[in-house]
Design a protein around this motif. Structure first.
Motif, PDB file in Angstrom:
ATOM      1  N   GLU A 116       0.790  -1.225   0.000  1.00  0.00           N
ATOM      2  CA  GLU A 116       0.000   0.000   0.000  1.00  0.00           C
ATOM      3  C   GLU A 116       0.827   1.283   0.000  1.00  0.00           C
ATOM      4  O   GLU A 116       0.788   2.060  -0.944  1.00  0.00           O
ATOM      5  CB  GLU A 116      -0.921  -0.021   1.242  1.00  0.00           C
ATOM      6  N   LEU A 117       1.579   1.473   1.062  1.00  0.00           N
ATOM      7  CA  LEU A 117       2.237   2.773   1.225  1.00  0.00           C
ATOM      8  C   LEU A 117       3.239   3.073   0.123  1.00  0.00           C
ATOM      9  O   LEU A 117       3.259   4.179  -0.418  1.00  0.00           O
ATOM     10  CB  LEU A 117       2.943   2.842   2.590  1.00  0.00           C
ATOM     11  N   GLY A 118       4.050   2.080  -0.225  1.00  0.00           N
ATOM     12  CA  GLY A 118       5.082   2.302  -1.242  1.00  0.00           C
ATOM     13  C   GLY A 118       4.476   2.752  -2.568  1.00  0.00           C
ATOM     14  O   GLY A 118       4.689   3.890  -3.012  1.00  0.00           O
ATOM     15  N   PRO A 119       3.684   1.868  -3.209  1.00  0.00           N
ATOM     16  CA  PRO A 119       3.156   2.251  -4.526  1.00  0.00           C
ATOM     17  C   PRO A 119       2.281   3.506  -4.500  1.00  0.00           C
ATOM     18  O   PRO A 119       2.410   4.363  -5.373  1.00  0.00           O
ATOM     19  CB  PRO A 119       2.348   1.029  -4.972  1.00  0.00           C
ATOM     20  N   VAL A 120       1.413   3.636  -3.472  1.00  0.00           N
ATOM     21  CA  VAL A 120       0.465   4.765  -3.484  1.00  0.00           C
ATOM     22  C   VAL A 120       1.173   6.086  -3.167  1.00  0.00           C
ATOM     23  O   VAL A 120       1.006   7.067  -3.900  1.00  0.00           O
ATOM     24  CB  VAL A 120      -0.699   4.512  -2.494  1.00  0.00           C
ATOM     25  N   LEU A 121       1.959   6.106  -2.095  1.00  0.00           N
ATOM     26  CA  LEU A 121       2.586   7.387  -1.735  1.00  0.00           C
ATOM     27  C   LEU A 121       3.619   7.817  -2.769  1.00  0.00           C
ATOM     28  O   LEU A 121       3.713   8.996  -3.111  1.00  0.00           O
ATOM     29  CB  LEU A 121       3.218   7.302  -0.336  1.00  0.00           C
ATOM     30  N   ILE A 122       4.360   6.854  -3.285  1.00  0.00           N
ATOM     31  CA  ILE A 122       5.340   7.217  -4.325  1.00  0.00           C
ATOM     32  C   ILE A 122       4.599   7.735  -5.565  1.00  0.00           C
ATOM     33  O   ILE A 122       5.010   8.724  -6.192  1.00  0.00           O
ATOM     34  CB  ILE A 122       6.240   6.002  -4.677  1.00  0.00           C
ATOM     35  N   CYS A 219       2.700  -4.963  -6.023  1.00  0.00           N
ATOM     36  CA  CYS A 219       3.393  -3.671  -6.015  1.00  0.00           C
ATOM     37  C   CYS A 219       3.738  -3.232  -7.440  1.00  0.00           C
ATOM     38  O   CYS A 219       3.520  -2.077  -7.818  1.00  0.00           O
ATOM     39  CB  CYS A 219       4.658  -3.804  -5.169  1.00  0.00           C
ATOM     40  N   VAL A 220       4.217  -4.170  -8.247  1.00  0.00           N
ATOM     41  CA  VAL A 220       4.601  -3.841  -9.634  1.00  0.00           C
ATOM     42  C   VAL A 220       3.361  -3.470 -10.461  1.00  0.00           C
ATOM     43  O   VAL A 220       3.376  -2.472 -11.199  1.00  0.00           O
ATOM     44  CB  VAL A 220       5.356  -5.034 -10.281  1.00  0.00           C
ATOM     45  N   VAL A 221       2.297  -4.263 -10.320  1.00  0.00           N
ATOM     46  CA  VAL A 221       1.072  -3.987 -11.102  1.00  0.00           C
ATOM     47  C   VAL A 221       0.523  -2.605 -10.726  1.00  0.00           C
ATOM     48  O   VAL A 221       0.167  -1.798 -11.589  1.00  0.00           O
ATOM     49  CB  VAL A 221       0.009  -5.085 -10.867  1.00  0.00           C
ATOM     50  N   LYS A 222       0.484  -2.345  -9.425  1.00  0.00           N
ATOM     51  CA  LYS A 222      -0.033  -1.039  -8.982  1.00  0.00           C
ATOM     52  C   LYS A 222       0.824   0.090  -9.524  1.00  0.00           C
ATOM     53  O   LYS A 222       0.315   1.048 -10.110  1.00  0.00           O
ATOM     54  CB  LYS A 222      -0.041  -0.962  -7.442  1.00  0.00           C
TER      55      LYS A 222
END
Lengths: 276, 268
Positions: A116-122, A219-222
Protein backbone atom coordinates in the motif's frame (compact mmCIF):
# COMPACT_ATOMS: atom_id res chain seq x y z
CA UNK A 1 -40.25 41.67 2.28
CA UNK A 2 -43.77 40.29 2.36
CA UNK A 3 -44.01 40.76 -1.39
CA UNK A 4 -40.66 38.90 -1.81
CA UNK A 5 -42.02 35.91 0.07
CA UNK A 6 -45.24 35.60 -1.89
CA UNK A 7 -46.15 32.06 -2.88
CA UNK A 8 -45.64 32.68 -6.61
CA UNK A 9 -42.23 34.27 -6.18
CA UNK A 10 -41.07 31.42 -3.93
CA UNK A 11 -42.23 28.87 -6.52
CA UNK A 12 -40.54 30.82 -9.31
CA UNK A 13 -37.28 31.16 -7.37
CA UNK A 14 -37.30 27.47 -6.45
CA UNK A 15 -38.03 26.47 -10.04
CA UNK A 16 -35.27 28.66 -11.39
CA UNK A 17 -32.75 27.39 -8.83
CA UNK A 18 -33.71 23.79 -9.62
CA UNK A 19 -33.37 24.44 -13.34
CA UNK A 20 -29.94 26.01 -12.86
CA UNK A 21 -28.81 23.13 -10.65
CA UNK A 22 -30.04 20.57 -13.19
CA UNK A 23 -28.36 22.43 -16.05
CA UNK A 24 -25.09 22.51 -14.11
CA UNK A 25 -25.41 18.81 -13.30
CA UNK A 26 -26.02 17.94 -16.97
CA UNK A 27 -23.07 20.13 -17.96
CA UNK A 28 -20.79 18.38 -15.46
CA UNK A 29 -21.97 14.92 -16.58
CA UNK A 30 -21.39 15.80 -20.23
CA UNK A 31 -17.92 17.17 -19.39
CA UNK A 32 -16.98 14.05 -17.44
CA UNK A 33 -18.26 11.71 -20.18
CA UNK A 34 -16.51 13.76 -22.83
CA UNK A 35 -13.22 13.66 -20.90
CA UNK A 36 -13.51 9.90 -20.40
CA UNK A 37 -14.20 9.48 -24.12
CA UNK A 38 -11.22 11.62 -25.09
CA UNK A 39 -8.97 9.76 -22.66
CA UNK A 40 -10.09 6.42 -24.14
CA UNK A 41 -9.32 7.65 -27.66
CA UNK A 42 -5.91 8.97 -26.56
CA UNK A 43 -5.09 5.70 -24.79
CA UNK A 44 -6.11 3.75 -27.89
CA UNK A 45 -3.87 5.92 -30.06
CA UNK A 46 -0.95 5.47 -27.67
CA UNK A 47 -1.42 1.69 -27.68
CA UNK A 48 -1.75 1.67 -31.49
CA UNK A 49 1.48 3.64 -31.87
CA UNK A 50 3.32 1.73 -29.14
CA UNK A 51 5.35 -0.45 -31.59
CA UNK A 52 7.05 2.73 -32.83
CA UNK A 53 9.19 2.74 -29.66
CA UNK A 54 11.16 -0.09 -31.21
CA UNK A 55 12.44 2.20 -33.96
CA UNK A 56 15.77 3.97 -33.46
CA UNK A 57 14.08 7.33 -32.87
CA UNK A 58 11.50 5.72 -30.56
CA UNK A 59 14.20 4.11 -28.40
CA UNK A 60 16.12 7.38 -28.23
CA UNK A 61 13.08 9.37 -27.15
CA UNK A 62 12.00 6.74 -24.63
CA UNK A 63 15.46 6.55 -23.03
CA UNK A 64 15.60 10.35 -22.81
CA UNK A 65 12.22 10.41 -21.05
CA UNK A 66 13.26 7.60 -18.71
CA UNK A 67 16.27 9.65 -17.71
CA UNK A 68 14.25 12.87 -17.30
CA UNK A 69 11.24 11.39 -15.55
CA UNK A 70 12.80 8.44 -13.77
CA UNK A 71 16.47 8.77 -12.98
CA UNK A 72 16.17 12.48 -12.18
CA UNK A 73 13.50 11.60 -9.58
CA UNK A 74 15.84 9.40 -7.53
CA UNK A 75 16.77 12.02 -4.90
CA UNK A 76 13.08 12.73 -4.25
CA UNK A 77 12.31 9.02 -4.07
CA UNK A 78 15.21 8.47 -1.69
CA UNK A 79 13.97 11.02 0.85
CA UNK A 80 10.28 10.12 0.50
CA UNK A 81 10.90 6.39 0.84
CA UNK A 82 13.02 6.66 3.98
CA UNK A 83 10.33 8.65 5.74
CA UNK A 84 7.55 6.34 4.55
CA UNK A 85 9.36 3.42 6.19
CA UNK A 86 10.10 5.36 9.36
CA UNK A 87 6.50 6.53 9.78
CA UNK A 88 5.13 3.06 9.01
CA UNK A 89 7.35 1.53 11.69
CA UNK A 90 6.54 4.05 14.43
CA UNK A 91 2.86 3.85 13.57
CA UNK A 92 2.84 0.04 13.62
CA UNK A 93 4.70 -0.02 16.94
CA UNK A 94 2.10 2.34 18.44
CA UNK A 95 -0.79 0.19 17.22
CA UNK A 96 0.82 -3.00 18.51
CA UNK A 97 1.01 -1.55 22.07
CA UNK A 98 1.89 -4.61 24.11
CA UNK A 99 -0.78 -6.84 22.54
CA UNK A 100 1.18 -7.99 19.48
CA UNK A 101 4.70 -9.40 19.80
CA UNK A 102 7.40 -7.11 18.36
CA UNK A 103 8.69 -9.87 16.08
CA UNK A 104 5.70 -9.03 13.88
CA UNK A 105 6.74 -5.38 13.58
CA UNK A 106 8.93 -6.08 10.55
CA UNK A 107 6.14 -8.18 9.02
CA UNK A 108 3.59 -5.40 9.35
CA UNK A 109 5.98 -2.80 7.95
CA UNK A 110 6.98 -4.97 4.98
CA UNK A 111 3.40 -5.86 4.05
CA UNK A 112 2.18 -2.28 4.44
CA UNK A 113 5.05 -0.81 2.46
CA UNK A 114 4.89 -3.23 -0.48
CA UNK A 115 1.13 -3.52 -0.70
CA UNK A 116 0.00 0.00 0.00
CA UNK A 117 2.24 2.77 1.23
CA UNK A 118 5.08 2.30 -1.24
CA UNK A 119 3.16 2.25 -4.53
CA UNK A 120 0.47 4.76 -3.48
CA UNK A 121 2.59 7.39 -1.73
CA UNK A 122 5.34 7.22 -4.32
CA UNK A 123 2.70 7.56 -7.07
CA UNK A 124 1.16 10.59 -5.35
CA UNK A 125 4.57 12.21 -4.99
CA UNK A 126 5.43 11.37 -8.59
CA UNK A 127 2.15 12.77 -9.89
CA UNK A 128 3.42 16.10 -8.58
CA UNK A 129 6.90 15.50 -9.97
CA UNK A 130 6.34 13.95 -13.42
CA UNK A 131 2.62 14.47 -14.09
CA UNK A 132 2.93 18.22 -13.66
CA UNK A 133 6.19 18.24 -15.61
CA UNK A 134 4.59 16.43 -18.59
CA UNK A 135 1.51 18.69 -18.54
CA UNK A 136 3.62 21.86 -18.36
CA UNK A 137 6.01 20.70 -21.11
CA UNK A 138 3.26 19.70 -23.53
CA UNK A 139 1.17 22.77 -22.64
CA UNK A 140 4.13 25.06 -23.38
CA UNK A 141 4.83 23.22 -26.63
CA UNK A 142 1.20 23.66 -27.64
CA UNK A 143 1.34 27.32 -26.76
CA UNK A 144 4.43 27.80 -28.93
CA UNK A 145 2.76 25.90 -31.81
CA UNK A 146 5.35 23.11 -31.61
CA UNK A 147 2.57 20.52 -31.46
CA UNK A 148 1.01 22.01 -34.62
CA UNK A 149 4.46 21.90 -36.22
CA UNK A 150 4.50 18.11 -35.79
CA UNK A 151 1.18 17.82 -37.64
CA UNK A 152 2.33 20.21 -40.35
CA UNK A 153 5.52 18.19 -40.90
CA UNK A 154 3.32 15.13 -41.41
CA UNK A 155 4.34 13.62 -38.06
CA UNK A 156 1.99 12.39 -35.36
CA UNK A 157 2.71 14.20 -32.05
CA UNK A 158 1.15 11.30 -30.13
CA UNK A 159 3.95 9.09 -31.43
CA UNK A 160 6.78 11.49 -30.62
CA UNK A 161 5.46 13.15 -27.47
CA UNK A 162 3.00 10.78 -25.77
CA UNK A 163 4.31 7.26 -26.44
CA UNK A 164 7.85 7.82 -25.03
CA UNK A 165 6.48 9.55 -21.92
CA UNK A 166 3.90 6.85 -21.22
CA UNK A 167 6.50 4.11 -21.74
CA UNK A 168 8.85 5.95 -19.38
CA UNK A 169 6.02 6.18 -16.82
CA UNK A 170 5.11 2.50 -17.08
CA UNK A 171 8.72 1.30 -16.88
CA UNK A 172 10.18 3.77 -14.41
CA UNK A 173 7.37 3.86 -11.84
CA UNK A 174 7.71 0.15 -10.86
CA UNK A 175 11.50 0.52 -10.87
CA UNK A 176 11.40 3.60 -8.65
CA UNK A 177 8.71 2.07 -6.43
CA UNK A 178 10.77 -1.09 -5.89
CA UNK A 179 13.81 0.99 -4.97
CA UNK A 180 11.58 3.10 -2.71
CA UNK A 181 10.08 0.06 -0.96
CA UNK A 182 13.48 -1.39 -0.09
CA UNK A 183 14.66 2.05 1.07
CA UNK A 184 11.51 2.32 3.17
CA UNK A 185 12.31 -1.02 4.81
CA UNK A 186 15.78 0.32 5.55
CA UNK A 187 14.25 3.48 7.05
CA UNK A 188 11.91 1.33 9.16
CA UNK A 189 14.80 -0.85 10.32
CA UNK A 190 16.81 2.25 11.30
CA UNK A 191 13.99 3.64 13.44
CA UNK A 192 13.10 0.29 14.97
CA UNK A 193 16.68 -0.54 15.94
CA UNK A 194 17.74 3.00 16.73
CA UNK A 195 14.84 4.36 18.73
CA UNK A 196 12.17 1.76 19.41
CA UNK A 197 14.35 -0.77 21.19
CA UNK A 198 13.79 -3.59 18.68
CA UNK A 199 16.81 -5.72 17.83
CA UNK A 200 18.04 -5.92 14.29
CA UNK A 201 17.53 -9.73 14.32
CA UNK A 202 13.87 -9.38 15.42
CA UNK A 203 13.15 -6.73 12.81
CA UNK A 204 14.78 -8.62 9.91
CA UNK A 205 13.19 -11.91 10.93
CA UNK A 206 9.81 -10.18 11.02
CA UNK A 207 10.40 -8.71 7.61
CA UNK A 208 11.05 -12.15 6.13
CA UNK A 209 8.07 -13.71 7.87
CA UNK A 210 5.08 -14.31 5.55
CA UNK A 211 6.99 -12.61 2.70
CA UNK A 212 5.70 -13.93 -0.62
CA UNK A 213 6.75 -12.89 -4.09
CA UNK A 214 3.08 -12.21 -4.81
CA UNK A 215 3.22 -8.94 -2.86
CA UNK A 216 6.00 -7.83 -5.18
CA UNK A 217 3.71 -8.52 -8.14
CA UNK A 218 0.92 -6.50 -6.54
CA UNK A 219 3.39 -3.67 -6.02
CA UNK A 220 4.60 -3.84 -9.63
CA UNK A 221 1.07 -3.99 -11.10
CA UNK A 222 -0.03 -1.04 -8.98
CA UNK A 223 2.97 1.12 -9.71
CA UNK A 224 2.96 0.35 -13.46
CA UNK A 225 -0.74 1.27 -13.62
CA UNK A 226 -0.12 4.47 -11.67
CA UNK A 227 2.78 5.31 -13.99
CA UNK A 228 0.49 4.92 -17.00
CA UNK A 229 -2.22 7.01 -15.34
CA UNK A 230 0.11 9.84 -14.38
CA UNK A 231 1.76 10.08 -17.80
CA UNK A 232 -1.46 9.75 -19.85
CA UNK A 233 -3.29 12.33 -17.71
CA UNK A 234 -0.30 14.68 -17.76
CA UNK A 235 -0.13 14.47 -21.55
CA UNK A 236 -3.90 14.79 -21.94
CA UNK A 237 -4.18 17.94 -19.85
CA UNK A 238 -1.11 19.51 -21.49
CA UNK A 239 -2.47 18.66 -24.94
CA UNK A 240 -5.85 20.21 -24.10
CA UNK A 241 -4.43 23.36 -22.53
CA UNK A 242 -5.28 26.71 -24.07
CA UNK A 243 -5.03 30.34 -23.06
CA UNK A 244 -1.36 31.08 -22.48
CA UNK A 245 0.46 30.81 -19.17
CA UNK A 246 -2.81 30.56 -17.27
CA UNK A 247 -3.89 27.63 -19.42
CA UNK A 248 -0.59 25.84 -18.83
CA UNK A 249 -0.95 26.45 -15.07
CA UNK A 250 -4.47 25.05 -15.09
CA UNK A 251 -3.36 22.02 -17.10
CA UNK A 252 -0.62 21.33 -14.56
CA UNK A 253 -3.03 21.62 -11.65
CA UNK A 254 -5.67 19.44 -13.34
CA UNK A 255 -3.06 16.83 -14.15
CA UNK A 256 -1.96 16.52 -10.50
CA UNK A 257 -5.50 16.58 -9.09
CA UNK A 258 -6.96 14.11 -11.57
CA UNK A 259 -4.04 11.69 -11.31
CA UNK A 260 -4.16 11.80 -7.50
CA UNK A 261 -7.86 10.93 -7.48
CA UNK A 262 -7.44 8.25 -10.13
CA UNK A 263 -4.49 6.72 -8.25
CA UNK A 264 -6.67 6.23 -5.17
CA UNK A 265 -9.53 4.80 -7.25
CA UNK A 266 -7.25 2.41 -9.15
CA UNK A 267 -5.52 1.47 -5.90
CA UNK A 268 -8.82 0.19 -4.55
CA UNK A 269 -9.65 -1.56 -7.82
CA UNK A 270 -6.30 -3.37 -8.08
CA UNK A 271 -6.27 -4.24 -4.37
CA UNK A 272 -9.78 -5.62 -4.67
CA UNK A 273 -8.95 -7.66 -7.76
CA UNK A 274 -5.62 -9.02 -6.54
CA UNK A 275 -6.12 -9.41 -2.79
CA UNK A 276 -9.78 -9.97 -2.06
CA UNK B 1 -16.14 41.86 -56.22
CA UNK B 2 -13.62 44.49 -57.22
CA UNK B 3 -10.20 43.44 -58.46
CA UNK B 4 -9.27 40.98 -61.13
CA UNK B 5 -9.89 37.30 -60.60
CA UNK B 6 -7.35 35.33 -62.61
CA UNK B 7 -9.08 32.42 -64.28
CA UNK B 8 -7.26 29.11 -64.17
CA UNK B 9 -8.17 25.46 -64.27
CA UNK B 10 -5.28 24.55 -62.01
CA UNK B 11 -5.89 25.94 -58.58
CA UNK B 12 -3.47 24.83 -55.90
CA UNK B 13 -5.94 25.79 -53.17
CA UNK B 14 -9.63 26.64 -53.32
CA UNK B 15 -11.75 27.84 -50.45
CA UNK B 16 -15.47 27.51 -51.05
CA UNK B 17 -17.88 29.30 -48.73
CA UNK B 18 -15.66 28.59 -45.73
CA UNK B 19 -17.32 29.27 -42.40
CA UNK B 20 -15.90 28.99 -38.90
CA UNK B 21 -17.10 30.11 -35.47
CA UNK B 22 -15.42 29.87 -32.09
CA UNK B 23 -17.13 29.69 -28.74
CA UNK B 24 -15.70 31.74 -25.93
CA UNK B 25 -16.86 33.01 -22.56
CA UNK B 26 -18.77 35.88 -24.16
CA UNK B 27 -20.65 33.73 -26.68
CA UNK B 28 -20.05 32.60 -30.24
CA UNK B 29 -17.73 34.55 -32.50
CA UNK B 30 -18.20 34.13 -36.27
CA UNK B 31 -14.65 34.47 -37.60
CA UNK B 32 -15.12 33.27 -41.17
CA UNK B 33 -18.53 33.97 -42.70
CA UNK B 34 -18.24 32.45 -46.14
CA UNK B 35 -14.73 32.86 -47.49
CA UNK B 36 -14.23 32.17 -51.20
CA UNK B 37 -10.72 32.27 -52.62
CA UNK B 38 -8.82 30.54 -55.42
CA UNK B 39 -5.04 30.36 -55.34
CA UNK B 40 -3.27 29.38 -58.53
CA UNK B 41 -0.32 27.00 -58.74
CA UNK B 42 2.96 28.87 -58.49
CA UNK B 43 1.57 32.22 -57.40
CA UNK B 44 2.17 34.08 -54.16
CA UNK B 45 -1.12 35.09 -52.62
CA UNK B 46 -0.98 37.48 -49.69
CA UNK B 47 -3.98 37.67 -47.38
CA UNK B 48 -4.22 40.96 -45.53
CA UNK B 49 -6.64 42.06 -42.85
CA UNK B 50 -6.87 43.37 -39.32
CA UNK B 51 -5.43 41.60 -36.29
CA UNK B 52 -7.75 38.92 -34.96
CA UNK B 53 -9.72 38.97 -38.19
CA UNK B 54 -9.23 35.29 -39.01
CA UNK B 55 -6.27 35.33 -41.43
CA UNK B 56 -4.35 32.67 -39.51
CA UNK B 57 -7.59 30.71 -39.16
CA UNK B 58 -7.75 30.54 -42.97
CA UNK B 59 -4.18 29.19 -43.11
CA UNK B 60 -4.93 26.58 -40.46
CA UNK B 61 -7.92 25.40 -42.51
CA UNK B 62 -5.74 25.10 -45.59
CA UNK B 63 -3.34 22.74 -43.83
CA UNK B 64 -6.02 20.89 -41.87
CA UNK B 65 -5.15 22.11 -38.37
CA UNK B 66 -8.72 23.40 -38.15
CA UNK B 67 -11.87 21.96 -39.68
CA UNK B 68 -14.56 24.20 -41.14
CA UNK B 69 -18.06 24.43 -39.69
CA UNK B 70 -19.29 24.65 -43.28
CA UNK B 71 -17.76 25.02 -46.70
CA UNK B 72 -14.86 23.29 -48.34
CA UNK B 73 -11.08 23.49 -48.63
CA UNK B 74 -9.63 21.92 -51.77
CA UNK B 75 -5.89 21.35 -52.05
CA UNK B 76 -4.80 20.28 -55.53
CA UNK B 77 -8.48 19.59 -56.19
CA UNK B 78 -8.82 17.25 -53.22
CA UNK B 79 -11.06 18.08 -50.30
CA UNK B 80 -9.06 18.35 -47.08
CA UNK B 81 -12.09 17.66 -44.88
CA UNK B 82 -13.17 14.48 -46.66
CA UNK B 83 -9.67 13.02 -47.10
CA UNK B 84 -8.96 9.92 -45.03
CA UNK B 85 -6.05 9.84 -42.59
CA UNK B 86 -3.62 8.41 -45.18
CA UNK B 87 -4.73 10.71 -48.01
CA UNK B 88 -4.58 13.68 -45.70
CA UNK B 89 -1.03 12.84 -44.63
CA UNK B 90 -0.13 12.78 -48.32
CA UNK B 91 -1.82 16.15 -48.90
CA UNK B 92 -0.08 17.61 -45.87
CA UNK B 93 3.33 16.42 -46.98
CA UNK B 94 2.91 18.53 -50.10
CA UNK B 95 2.52 21.54 -47.84
CA UNK B 96 4.74 23.36 -45.41
CA UNK B 97 4.00 26.09 -42.94
CA UNK B 98 6.11 28.81 -41.41
CA UNK B 99 4.61 29.60 -38.02
CA UNK B 100 4.41 33.09 -36.56
CA UNK B 101 6.99 32.39 -33.85
CA UNK B 102 8.90 29.77 -35.80
CA UNK B 103 7.66 26.82 -33.69
CA UNK B 104 11.10 25.22 -33.65
CA UNK B 105 11.46 22.18 -31.41
CA UNK B 106 13.21 23.54 -28.32
CA UNK B 107 14.79 20.24 -27.36
CA UNK B 108 16.57 19.86 -30.71
CA UNK B 109 19.47 21.76 -32.23
CA UNK B 110 19.00 23.81 -35.40
CA UNK B 111 20.42 20.99 -37.53
CA UNK B 112 18.19 18.40 -35.86
CA UNK B 113 15.16 20.65 -36.36
CA UNK B 114 15.86 20.86 -40.09
CA UNK B 115 16.68 17.17 -40.49
CA UNK B 116 14.04 15.75 -38.16
CA UNK B 117 11.07 15.37 -40.52
CA UNK B 118 13.35 14.43 -43.41
CA UNK B 119 14.83 11.53 -41.44
CA UNK B 120 11.44 10.42 -40.18
CA UNK B 121 9.87 10.35 -43.65
CA UNK B 122 12.96 8.83 -45.28
CA UNK B 123 14.58 6.59 -42.64
CA UNK B 124 16.95 5.01 -45.18
CA UNK B 125 18.52 8.29 -46.28
CA UNK B 126 22.30 8.25 -45.55
CA UNK B 127 23.43 10.49 -42.70
CA UNK B 128 25.89 12.22 -45.03
CA UNK B 129 23.10 13.24 -47.42
CA UNK B 130 21.10 14.63 -44.51
CA UNK B 131 24.09 16.67 -43.33
CA UNK B 132 24.66 17.97 -46.85
CA UNK B 133 21.01 18.94 -47.17
CA UNK B 134 21.07 20.72 -43.80
CA UNK B 135 24.21 22.65 -44.83
CA UNK B 136 22.62 23.57 -48.20
CA UNK B 137 19.43 24.78 -46.53
CA UNK B 138 21.37 26.77 -43.94
CA UNK B 139 23.27 28.39 -46.79
CA UNK B 140 20.01 29.19 -48.53
CA UNK B 141 18.72 31.04 -45.50
CA UNK B 142 22.07 32.85 -45.19
CA UNK B 143 23.19 31.11 -42.03
CA UNK B 144 26.64 29.67 -41.42
CA UNK B 145 26.75 25.81 -41.24
CA UNK B 146 28.13 26.24 -37.70
CA UNK B 147 24.60 27.26 -36.69
CA UNK B 148 23.54 23.62 -37.05
CA UNK B 149 24.73 22.87 -33.53
CA UNK B 150 23.07 25.87 -31.89
CA UNK B 151 19.87 25.48 -29.89
CA UNK B 152 16.73 27.50 -30.82
CA UNK B 153 17.01 29.44 -27.54
CA UNK B 154 20.30 30.90 -28.81
CA UNK B 155 18.69 32.37 -31.95
CA UNK B 156 17.05 35.75 -32.57
CA UNK B 157 13.42 35.97 -33.75
CA UNK B 158 14.45 36.49 -37.37
CA UNK B 159 16.88 33.56 -37.29
CA UNK B 160 14.19 31.31 -35.82
CA UNK B 161 11.89 32.15 -38.72
CA UNK B 162 14.65 31.49 -41.23
CA UNK B 163 15.44 28.12 -39.64
CA UNK B 164 11.74 27.33 -39.64
CA UNK B 165 11.67 28.03 -43.37
CA UNK B 166 14.67 25.75 -43.86
CA UNK B 167 12.87 23.01 -41.90
CA UNK B 168 9.85 23.45 -44.15
CA UNK B 169 11.95 23.36 -47.33
CA UNK B 170 13.68 20.15 -46.24
CA UNK B 171 10.57 18.23 -47.26
CA UNK B 172 10.40 19.86 -50.73
CA UNK B 173 6.83 21.15 -50.33
CA UNK B 174 4.77 22.30 -53.30
CA UNK B 175 2.79 24.79 -51.22
CA UNK B 176 4.19 26.95 -48.41
CA UNK B 177 1.99 28.85 -45.96
CA UNK B 178 3.54 31.79 -44.12
CA UNK B 179 1.81 32.96 -40.93
CA UNK B 180 2.80 36.58 -40.24
CA UNK B 181 6.41 36.05 -41.38
CA UNK B 182 7.58 39.58 -40.57
CA UNK B 183 5.63 40.24 -37.37
CA UNK B 184 7.87 41.29 -34.49
CA UNK B 185 10.91 41.88 -36.71
CA UNK B 186 12.71 45.13 -37.46
CA UNK B 187 12.33 46.52 -41.02
CA UNK B 188 15.71 45.24 -42.20
CA UNK B 189 15.20 41.72 -40.88
CA UNK B 190 11.67 41.84 -42.32
CA UNK B 191 13.18 42.58 -45.70
CA UNK B 192 15.55 39.63 -45.34
CA UNK B 193 12.51 37.42 -44.78
CA UNK B 194 10.72 38.98 -47.76
CA UNK B 195 13.75 38.26 -49.94
CA UNK B 196 13.78 34.68 -48.69
CA UNK B 197 10.12 34.28 -49.65
CA UNK B 198 10.91 35.61 -53.13
CA UNK B 199 14.06 33.44 -53.46
CA UNK B 200 12.12 30.36 -52.38
CA UNK B 201 9.45 31.16 -54.94
CA UNK B 202 12.06 31.64 -57.69
CA UNK B 203 14.11 28.54 -56.88
CA UNK B 204 11.42 26.01 -56.01
CA UNK B 205 8.42 27.37 -57.97
CA UNK B 206 6.19 26.76 -54.97
CA UNK B 207 2.73 28.13 -54.38
CA UNK B 208 2.89 30.54 -51.47
CA UNK B 209 0.18 31.90 -49.22
CA UNK B 210 1.33 34.70 -46.94
CA UNK B 211 -0.79 36.08 -44.13
CA UNK B 212 0.30 39.51 -42.97
CA UNK B 213 -0.78 42.98 -42.02
CA UNK B 214 2.60 44.40 -43.05
CA UNK B 215 1.78 46.23 -46.30
CA UNK B 216 5.44 46.75 -47.26
CA UNK B 217 5.90 43.00 -47.12
CA UNK B 218 2.63 42.38 -48.97
CA UNK B 219 3.55 44.70 -51.87
CA UNK B 220 7.02 43.17 -52.15
CA UNK B 221 6.15 39.47 -52.23
CA UNK B 222 2.60 39.30 -53.61
CA UNK B 223 1.46 38.30 -57.06
CA UNK B 224 -2.05 38.94 -55.77
CA UNK B 225 -3.43 40.32 -52.55
CA UNK B 226 -6.73 39.30 -50.94
CA UNK B 227 -8.29 41.36 -48.19
CA UNK B 228 -10.23 39.71 -45.38
CA UNK B 229 -12.76 41.93 -43.69
CA UNK B 230 -15.43 40.88 -41.21
CA UNK B 231 -15.16 37.24 -42.21
CA UNK B 232 -15.35 37.81 -45.98
CA UNK B 233 -12.78 38.24 -48.73
CA UNK B 234 -13.81 41.68 -49.97
CA UNK B 235 -11.08 42.30 -52.52
CA UNK B 236 -8.62 40.32 -54.64
CA UNK B 237 -6.14 41.98 -56.94
CA UNK B 238 -2.52 42.63 -57.84
CA UNK B 239 -0.51 45.03 -55.66
CA UNK B 240 -1.04 47.79 -58.25
CA UNK B 241 -4.79 47.13 -58.23
CA UNK B 242 -4.79 47.27 -54.43
CA UNK B 243 -3.07 50.65 -54.50
CA UNK B 244 -5.47 51.95 -57.15
CA UNK B 245 -8.74 50.60 -55.80
CA UNK B 246 -11.44 52.93 -54.52
CA UNK B 247 -12.74 50.29 -52.11
CA UNK B 248 -12.98 52.32 -48.89
CA UNK B 249 -12.13 49.41 -46.61
CA UNK B 250 -9.02 48.47 -48.56
CA UNK B 251 -7.90 52.09 -48.71
CA UNK B 252 -8.57 52.54 -45.02
CA UNK B 253 -6.48 49.44 -44.22
CA UNK B 254 -3.50 50.17 -46.44
CA UNK B 255 -3.37 53.77 -45.21
CA UNK B 256 -3.75 52.66 -41.61
CA UNK B 257 -6.66 54.97 -40.92
CA UNK B 258 -9.19 54.54 -38.13
CA UNK B 259 -12.52 53.07 -39.20
CA UNK B 260 -15.23 55.71 -38.92
CA UNK B 261 -18.36 54.38 -40.61
CA UNK B 262 -18.34 50.63 -40.68
CA UNK B 263 -20.58 49.20 -43.37
CA UNK B 264 -21.27 45.50 -43.77
CA UNK B 265 -19.21 44.20 -46.69
CA UNK B 266 -22.35 42.78 -48.32
CA UNK B 267 -23.35 46.36 -49.08
CA UNK B 268 -20.17 47.09 -51.02
Amino acid sequence: MARGLSFTSVIEATGEATFRALRLLVHVIVQVLSTIGELCVLTFQIVRLFPTVFTRRGRLLAVRQMMDLGVASLPLIFITALFIGMVATVSAKYQFQSMVPLRYLGTAVTQTVFLELGPVLIALVMSGRIGSSIAAQIGAMKEKEEVDAYWVLGLDPIRYLAVPRVLAGVVMMPTLTMIACFLALFGGWMVAVGTLGVTSFTMVTGMRLFFRSYILWVCVVKSASFGALISVLGFYHGFKSAGGARGVGEATMKSVVSSSVMILMFDFLITFLMLS
Amino acid sequence: MPGVKIQSDSYAIELRDLRKSFRNSSGTQDVLRGVNLEIQRGETMVIIGGSGGGKSVILKHMIGLLHPDAGEVLVEGESVASAGHFDFSTIRRKMGMLFQMGALFDSMSVGENIAFALKEHHPDIPALSVEEKVATLLGMINLNPAFATKMPSELSGGMKKRVSLARTLALDPEIILYDEPTTGLDPITSDVINDLILDTQAKFHVTSVVVTHDMASAYKVADRIAMLYQGHIIFVGTPDQVKATDNPFVQQFIRGERRLNPVHPARI
